[in-house]
Design a protein around this motif. Sequence first.
Motif, mmCIF file in Angstrom:
data_model
loop_
_atom_site.group_PDB
_atom_site.id
_atom_site.type_symbol
_atom_site.label_atom_id
_atom_site.label_comp_id
_atom_site.label_asym_id
_atom_site.label_seq_id
_atom_site.Cartn_x
_atom_site.Cartn_y
_atom_site.Cartn_z
ATOM 1 N N UNK A 28 46.645 31.858 42.268
ATOM 2 C CA UNK A 28 46.912 32.582 41.939
ATOM 3 C C UNK A 28 45.374 33.363 41.677
ATOM 4 N N UNK A 29 44.086 33.139 40.848
ATOM 5 C CA UNK A 29 43.959 33.867 40.194
ATOM 6 C C UNK A 29 42.438 33.445 41.064
ATOM 7 N N UNK A 30 42.507 32.367 42.229
ATOM 8 C CA UNK A 30 41.464 31.997 43.083
ATOM 9 C C UNK A 30 41.580 33.373 44.526
ATOM 10 N N UNK A 31 42.618 33.473 44.588
ATOM 11 C CA UNK A 31 43.333 34.385 45.834
ATOM 12 C C UNK A 31 43.289 35.883 44.802
ATOM 13 N N UNK A 32 43.930 36.167 44.036
ATOM 14 C CA UNK A 32 43.891 37.334 43.864
ATOM 15 C C UNK A 32 42.372 39.118 43.743
ATOM 16 N N UNK A 33 41.519 38.362 42.951
ATOM 17 C CA UNK A 33 40.269 39.467 43.620
ATOM 18 C C UNK A 33 39.147 39.358 44.983
ATOM 19 N N UNK A 34 39.404 38.291 45.658
ATOM 20 C CA UNK A 34 38.547 38.012 46.461
ATOM 21 C C UNK A 34 39.666 39.282 47.527
ATOM 22 N N UNK A 35 40.038 38.889 47.917
ATOM 23 C CA UNK A 35 41.873 39.769 48.297
ATOM 24 C C UNK A 35 41.943 41.252 47.998
ATOM 25 N N UNK A 36 42.041 41.209 47.060
ATOM 26 C CA UNK A 36 42.090 42.873 46.513
ATOM 27 C C UNK A 36 41.245 43.562 46.496
ATOM 28 N N UNK A 37 39.645 42.895 46.528
ATOM 29 C CA UNK A 37 38.847 42.966 46.895
ATOM 30 C C UNK A 37 38.531 43.627 48.099
ATOM 31 N N UNK A 38 38.503 42.714 49.219
ATOM 32 C CA UNK A 38 38.945 43.101 50.304
ATOM 33 C C UNK A 38 39.742 44.031 50.825
ATOM 34 N N UNK A 39 40.766 44.403 50.332
ATOM 35 C CA UNK A 39 41.935 45.479 50.500
ATOM 36 C C UNK A 39 41.392 46.725 49.545
ATOM 37 N N UNK A 40 40.083 46.914 49.044
ATOM 38 C CA UNK A 40 39.656 48.383 48.184
ATOM 39 C C UNK A 40 38.529 48.488 49.119
ATOM 40 N N UNK A 41 37.820 47.933 49.856
ATOM 41 C CA UNK A 41 36.372 47.655 50.866
ATOM 42 C C UNK A 41 37.468 48.273 52.681
ATOM 43 N N UNK A 42 38.568 48.143 52.536
ATOM 44 C CA UNK A 42 39.005 47.866 53.581
ATOM 45 C C UNK A 42 38.934 47.082 54.951
ATOM 46 N N UNK A 43 38.419 45.683 54.420
ATOM 47 C CA UNK A 43 37.620 45.355 55.302
ATOM 48 C C UNK A 43 38.838 43.623 55.120
ATOM 49 N N UNK A 44 40.591 43.670 55.048
ATOM 50 C CA UNK A 44 41.553 42.761 54.797
ATOM 51 C C UNK A 44 41.308 42.090 56.016
ATOM 52 N N UNK A 45 40.808 42.341 57.119
ATOM 53 C CA UNK A 45 40.915 41.915 58.782
ATOM 54 C C UNK A 45 39.695 40.600 57.595
ATOM 55 N N UNK A 46 39.504 40.745 56.686
ATOM 56 C CA UNK A 46 38.435 39.055 56.927
ATOM 57 C C UNK A 46 38.977 38.105 55.258
ATOM 58 N N UNK A 47 40.245 38.655 55.360
ATOM 59 C CA UNK A 47 40.528 37.591 54.113
ATOM 60 C C UNK A 47 41.789 36.323 54.280
ATOM 61 N N UNK A 48 41.253 36.137 56.130
ATOM 62 C CA UNK A 48 41.577 34.643 56.633
ATOM 63 C C UNK A 48 40.327 34.026 56.293
ATOM 64 N N UNK A 49 38.935 34.354 56.045
ATOM 65 C CA UNK A 49 37.502 33.531 56.129
ATOM 66 C C UNK A 49 37.716 33.362 54.048
ATOM 67 N N UNK A 50 38.091 34.693 52.958
ATOM 68 C CA UNK A 50 37.997 34.619 51.884
ATOM 69 C C UNK A 50 39.278 33.379 51.315
#
Length: 475
Positions: A28-50
């Motif tokens: 959870x600690x490893x997944x949350x910051x990258x995904x929430x960061x992408x969400x804030x940037x409007x690039x959740x489509x890159x979440x598969x790579x993070x």
Amino acid sequence: MSRPLPLAGVLRLGRPSDIWFKPALSVVAAVAPPNLGLLALGRLDLAIYTMAGSLCALYAHNRPYAARARALAWVVLGMLGGLAAALLAASLTRSAVALVAVGALLAAVQKVLCDATRIGPPNHVVLTFISSAALFSPTSLDRIPGHLGPAAAAGVWAWLVGMAPGLLRPHGPERRATAGALNATATLTEAHGRGQDTAEAHAAAAVAAVRAARQALRPAAGTSGTRLALERLVVLAEVALAAPADADPAALRARARQVRGNRPVPELADLTGVDSELAAHPGPLWHRIRPLAPLAVRVALGCALAGYASLALGVGRPYWALVTAASLYQADLALTWGRGVQRVVGNLLGVLLFAALVPLAHTGEIALVLTCLALNFGAEALIGRNYWLGSVCVTPMALLITEFAGFQEPGRLITERVVDTLVGALVGLAAAVVVPHRERVVRAQRAGPRTLAATGRSRPHPDQRTGNTTEGVRP
């Protein structure tokens, strides 16, 4: 005469791991910051790579921190290598037949390397899922660096998350493994007087725990007082394993309690055999890879046939069948069969959970991210009790990950996942029958007797014992 393959027993729930919450919180600690960061940037489509990088935090939780640093670094590099190969193949061809072949070869390489390096759970399955999914994600050569960059950044973050607990408990993994060995041998000694069947039921667990303690101490660098004291306690566990009738289970458990936490490890007199038993190292990597050639053939064949069968049925995501087949292969056919049953049961229940969660996840992107985080935690918290139970959370999480780039029709996702699960399990099991891997079975059968023989050789001289017993006398 071959034994019948079990059914009900493979679904039995075991006890949770002592540290079940640590990998769950780490992911959870490893997944949350990258995904929430992408969400804030409007690039959740890159979440598969993070996610590819973040999931590296699942590995090496039982290793000492010096060894964990190396293992996690290699896992991140291996993940990036598989992802890069998959993206390159996807950019060069859109032929599903060719992409399935590439995915099968990558799965075979990942399985063999993980087995040869003994990287441990979740082994190759996460790496194969990442590379196989990337194969069927349309891309081009110029976009590959933009995909690998977020994966690498998330991998570095996952490495930091995995290493962070060492700041508070620098010898935590070694202490836990040593305490586990002492407790397991104490249980064996308690059962020894209750009959042969009862003792045999605990002998395998004790052998595995002692072996896990040895593995935890082998790569630990330096000769600190804590490490040497832990090594001597492991020898006490080995002595109790070799001669359970002479050991004192209460004293063994007392030593196990003293080892936990950050308290000073109890000092013992030097014991014969500690150097020879704990200083051994595995042979060169190539020598460990060569015997695994039949396994590589089995994985490549099973994954390729599963993917092609899925394509023949018109399924849009054949990599799900490929990953299902890749996840099955264990040391022998009975274990492979058991994993197949667990995979099918867990996935079928998981699609039902997905059907229940998808209305919530589709309320918005933040709900999608938070649902995936909850499923990440649930998967790691439950999978230690039985693989099928963890799969109940893994399956909806994998389905929701496909929606980071955009919401999809739930009915189609469910149908394709069910079909691919059944196809992958059936074809994967067929490949396990066609390409046997008997050498690994023989090695596994001999591992227990070799351990018992080794512990007998390391038994200390009677005048090195304290009191009336032997000082209170983990795949």
